[in-house]
Design an enzyme around this catalytic site. Structure first.
Site: not given
Length: 250
Positions: A22, A140, A173
């Site tokens: 954005d 995962y 993260v």
């Protein structure tokens, strides 16, 4: 104005990507399963409540698009934290479905739109778990390895149409999702949360977790004209993760 679609874009890593695209001047479209998170998105974003692994839902989202410049196939879940013999098949399938089939479906429906324009960039979210084996994270890791194979194939198939495909491999993260992983792993190994956290951090050259903005900035670069000849690459944003050692908490 270029357009980007980000799956799982209403929170976490996907939200950071959406915010950075954005800011870079893109027309932002996001999908997410979390209706509450979608309601917090800026009014200038186009938002859809959709499960990335639900083909009918994703076909409906892409049916609203007349063009697409950048795809961020970002949807994923952590899956179970357990030894392979303790992983239930249903949990395996759920993890692989979102992480791998979600990326496949996004690419499947983005490809025709990008072929029409003879340009585009696909950015798949893999993980450092797609670079190494990860003890106690078999579903995962398997899914994230497969995402890299999907990306390499997309780059080969779509390159002649001017379409690029790359994968970002985030390290650990900072954020709620990783906190959940730390808590489950600590419980599974009889360790404290801080011991597991420090083990993850110690496995990187930078001795640190990454922040969502670090990954988001790489996504914007890969979606930009500055990366026009970057394709078929897996790019780690992880502070240089070493092969994880189960003794230190991975």
């Amino acid at each position: 104005m270029k357009r980007v679609l980000i799956t799982a874009g209403a929170s976490g890593l996907g939200r950071a990507m959406a915010e950075h695209f954005d800011a870079a001047g893109f027309d932002v479209w996001v999908t997410d399963v979390d209706a509450a998170a979608l309601r917090t998105c800026p009014e200038n974003w186009t938002c859809f409540e959709a499960n990335a692994a639900d083909e009918q839902a994703m076909a409906g989202v892409f049916g609203e698009l007349d063009r697409l410049d950048v795809l961020c196939a970002n949807a994923g879940i952590a899956g179970p934290t357990a030894l392979v013999e303790d992983v239930a098949l249903d949990d395996w399938r759920a993890c692989v479905s979102v992480n791998l089939e979600g990326a496949f479906l996004a690419a499947k429906y983005a490809a025709p739109l990008m072929k029409q324009a003879h340009s585009g960039a696909m950015i798949l979210t893999s993980s450092t778990a797609g670079l190494f084996g990860y003890p106690n994270r078999a579903p995962y890791a398997a899914a994230k390895w497969a995402v890299i194979g999907l990306m390499k194939t997309l780059a080969m198939e779509l390159g002649p149409f001017g379409i690029r495909a790359n994968a970002i491999c985030p390290g650990s993260v900072e954020g709620p999702r990783m906190e959940g992983v730390l808590a489950r792993e600590a419980a599974a190994k009889g360790m404290t949360r801080d011991q597991v956290y420090n083990g993850y951090a110690a496995g990187t050259s930078m001795r640190s977790f990454v922040e969502a903005r670090d990954v988001a900035e790489m996504a914007v670069f890969l979606g930009s004209d500055a990366a026009r000849m970057v394709s078929g690459q897996l790019i780690a944003v992880d502070g240089h993760t070493e092969n994880p050692d189960p003794k230190v908490g991975h």
